[in-house]
Scaffold this active site. Structure first.
Site, PDB file in Angstrom:
ATOM      1  N   HIS A  82      -5.991   2.444  -0.855  1.00  0.00           N
ATOM      2  CA  HIS A  82      -4.670   2.502  -0.246  1.00  0.00           C
ATOM      3  C   HIS A  82      -4.733   1.858   1.136  1.00  0.00           C
ATOM      4  O   HIS A  82      -5.810   1.726   1.736  1.00  0.00           O
ATOM      5  CB  HIS A  82      -4.215   3.956  -0.120  1.00  0.00           C
ATOM      6  CG  HIS A  82      -3.793   4.571  -1.431  1.00  0.00           C
ATOM      7  ND1 HIS A  82      -3.108   5.755  -1.511  1.00  0.00           N
ATOM      8  CD2 HIS A  82      -3.970   4.141  -2.709  1.00  0.00           C
ATOM      9  CE1 HIS A  82      -2.873   6.042  -2.786  1.00  0.00           C
ATOM     10  NE2 HIS A  82      -3.384   5.081  -3.534  1.00  0.00           N
ATOM     11  N   GLU A  84      -3.991   2.821   4.113  1.00  0.00           N
ATOM     12  CA  GLU A  84      -4.583   3.620   5.192  1.00  0.00           C
ATOM     13  C   GLU A  84      -6.109   3.637   5.083  1.00  0.00           C
ATOM     14  O   GLU A  84      -6.817   3.540   6.090  1.00  0.00           O
ATOM     15  CB  GLU A  84      -4.053   5.055   5.149  1.00  0.00           C
ATOM     16  CG  GLU A  84      -2.544   5.173   5.358  1.00  0.00           C
ATOM     17  CD  GLU A  84      -1.778   5.222   4.048  1.00  0.00           C
ATOM     18  OE1 GLU A  84      -2.162   4.513   3.088  1.00  0.00           O
ATOM     19  OE2 GLU A  84      -0.788   5.982   3.977  1.00  0.00           O
TER      20      GLU A  84
END
Ligand SMILES: [Zn+2]
Length: 205
Positions: A82, A84
């Site tokens: 992802h 992040e």
């Protein structure tokens, strides 16, 4: 066993080279930091290089950019890639420390973190989290965020991570909607829900 993998590579798409090479000076305000993250998310969607999520790590006091991440799940076949996670991984690897607390670091993410990314935050050493589109809107658009405690903002605060929500939230939501409208596939954890026309795939975050 010969075919057991020994390593993996997480690399930003080629368009990111131009974006990063063009970065001009520090980003003073959180709105500027989020605008940069949303520009990356839009380019990621426009180039069809992955899901419509981006994140970046900044040295909080100075606004110096430490790393950029985008959702690389589909191009890398890495389910945890992802935006992040990619941003935190690149920041740590680039700085040579897994503890970003040394920078009083701030993670700016185009969307509120999913359950997985939320879990990763306390181990990163960041002191500040800034989010774009709200969790409820992400789910309403069709992306899975997973199970998150209702008091996750307070819980991060107890861990020394200040949370700022809804920075350029409408613009951030617009990136997700543009991706869906263009036929981008939404890949969710338990049950992939395919939209018409195929395209890249994505998990929340
Ligand atoms: Zn996530």
């Amino acid at each position: 066993v010969a075919d057991v993998p020994r390593a993996l590579q997480l690399r930003l798409p080629a368009w990111a080279d131009e974006l990063l090479d063009g970065v001009d000076g520090p980003f003073a305000a959180v709105e500027e930091r989020m605008a940069f993250v949303l520009e990356a998310a839009r380019r990621h969607v426009d180039h069809g290089t992955g899901g419509p999520f981006a994140a970046a790590v900044f040295e909080r006091p100075s606004g110096r950019l430490l790393s950029l991440g985008v959702n690389l799940v589909v191009p890398t076949s890495v389910s945890v890639a992802h935006a992040e996670i990619v941003a935190l991984a690149l920041a740590g690897a680039g700085a040579g420390t897994f503890d970003l607390g040394a920078f009083d670091a701030e993670l700016v993410t185009s969307a509120e973190p999913c359950a997985m990314c939320l879990g990763a935050l306390p181990w990163s050493g960041i002191n500040s989290l800034v989010c774009g589109v709200r969790d409820a809107a992400i789910r309403e658009i069709g992306f899975d965020e997973g199970h998150k405690p209702a008091d996750w903002v307070e819980a991060l605060g107890d861990r020394g991570i200040a949370v700022t929500l809804d920075v350029h939230g409408e613009e951030a939501a617009a990136v997700l909607r543009a991706y869906v409208a263009a036929g981008g596939v939404i890949y969710n954890g338990a049950e992939p829900a395919e939209l018409p026309d195929g395209g890249g795939g994505v998990t929340g975050g």
